[in-house]
Design a protein around this motif. Structure first.
Motif, PDB file in Angstrom:
ATOM      1  N   LYS A   1      -5.024 -10.247   2.340  1.00 54.84           N
ATOM      2  CA  LYS A   1      -3.921 -11.093   2.852  1.00 54.84           C
ATOM      3  C   LYS A   1      -2.986 -10.209   3.096  1.00 54.84           C
ATOM      4  O   LYS A   1      -2.142  -9.401   2.153  1.00 54.84           O
ATOM      5  N   PRO A   2      -2.207 -10.282   4.352  1.00 57.34           N
ATOM      6  CA  PRO A   2      -1.223  -9.408   4.656  1.00 57.34           C
ATOM      7  C   PRO A   2      -0.010  -9.732   4.379  1.00 57.34           C
ATOM      8  O   PRO A   2       1.152 -10.172   4.972  1.00 57.34           O
ATOM      9  N   ASP A   3       0.315  -9.791   2.732  1.00 64.58           N
ATOM     10  CA  ASP A   3       1.641  -9.990   2.342  1.00 64.58           C
ATOM     11  C   ASP A   3       2.617  -8.955   2.322  1.00 64.58           C
ATOM     12  O   ASP A   3       2.147  -7.873   2.839  1.00 64.58           O
TER      13      ASP A   3
ATOM     14  N   ARG B   1       1.200  -5.327   3.199  1.00 66.69           N
ATOM     15  CA  ARG B   1       1.868  -4.697   4.415  1.00 66.69           C
ATOM     16  C   ARG B   1       2.569  -3.290   4.504  1.00 66.69           C
ATOM     17  O   ARG B   1       2.368  -2.365   5.019  1.00 66.69           O
TER      18      ARG B   1
ATOM     19  N   ASP C   1       0.209  -9.860  11.574  1.00 66.82           N
ATOM     20  CA  ASP C   1      -0.848  -9.970  10.595  1.00 66.82           C
ATOM     21  C   ASP C   1      -2.476  -9.689  10.834  1.00 66.82           C
ATOM     22  O   ASP C   1      -2.946  -8.914  10.221  1.00 66.82           O
TER      23      ASP C   1
ATOM     24  N   VAL D   1      -2.845  -5.864  10.517  1.00 67.42           N
ATOM     25  CA  VAL D   1      -3.349  -5.593   8.858  1.00 67.42           C
ATOM     26  C   VAL D   1      -4.677  -5.756   8.600  1.00 67.42           C
ATOM     27  O   VAL D   1      -5.269  -4.998   8.081  1.00 67.42           O
TER      28      VAL D   1
END
Length: 104
Positions: free
Chosen positions: A30-32, A36, A51, A54
């Motif tokens: 999850k590209p949080d 990131r 996103d 990532v």
């Protein structure tokens, strides 16, 4: 009674619920903000990467199970790779991290 599972104990359960070994290659990070930041500072992505980049970076690094990078990256981002005053010297990946964008 409420039970609490450690991440180590919960992962096999989540893994089965999400489809088992066959599903691993389709499970992404999850590209949080935490993931990131760690990916940026380790040089896996460029600043402002979408996103999809990532996610693709995680797929390239761990093609058999890209999501396996999610929890450790989040923990590193939360505990050591802070947005300001990161704790690079204490970080478990400091020996291999190029610390992109960090001024000491």
């Amino acid at each position: 009674e409420i039970y609490t599972l450690s991440l180590h104990d919960a992962l096999p359960i989540y893994h089965r619920l999400l489809g088992g070994k066959k599903a691993r290659p389709q499970l992404d990070v999850k590209p949080d903000v935490q993931v990131r930041r760690v990916f940026l500072r380790t040089g896996l992505i460029q600043k402002g990467a979408p996103d999809a980049e990532v996610i693709q970076s995680a797929r390239d690094l761990a093609p058999d199970f890209p999501a396996s990078l999610d929890a450790p990256s989040w923990q590193i981002g939360h505990s050591w790779c802070r947005p300001t005053r990161p704790k690079c010297s204490d970080c478990p990946i400091s020996d291999i991290c190029p610390q992109v964008g960090i001024r000491h």
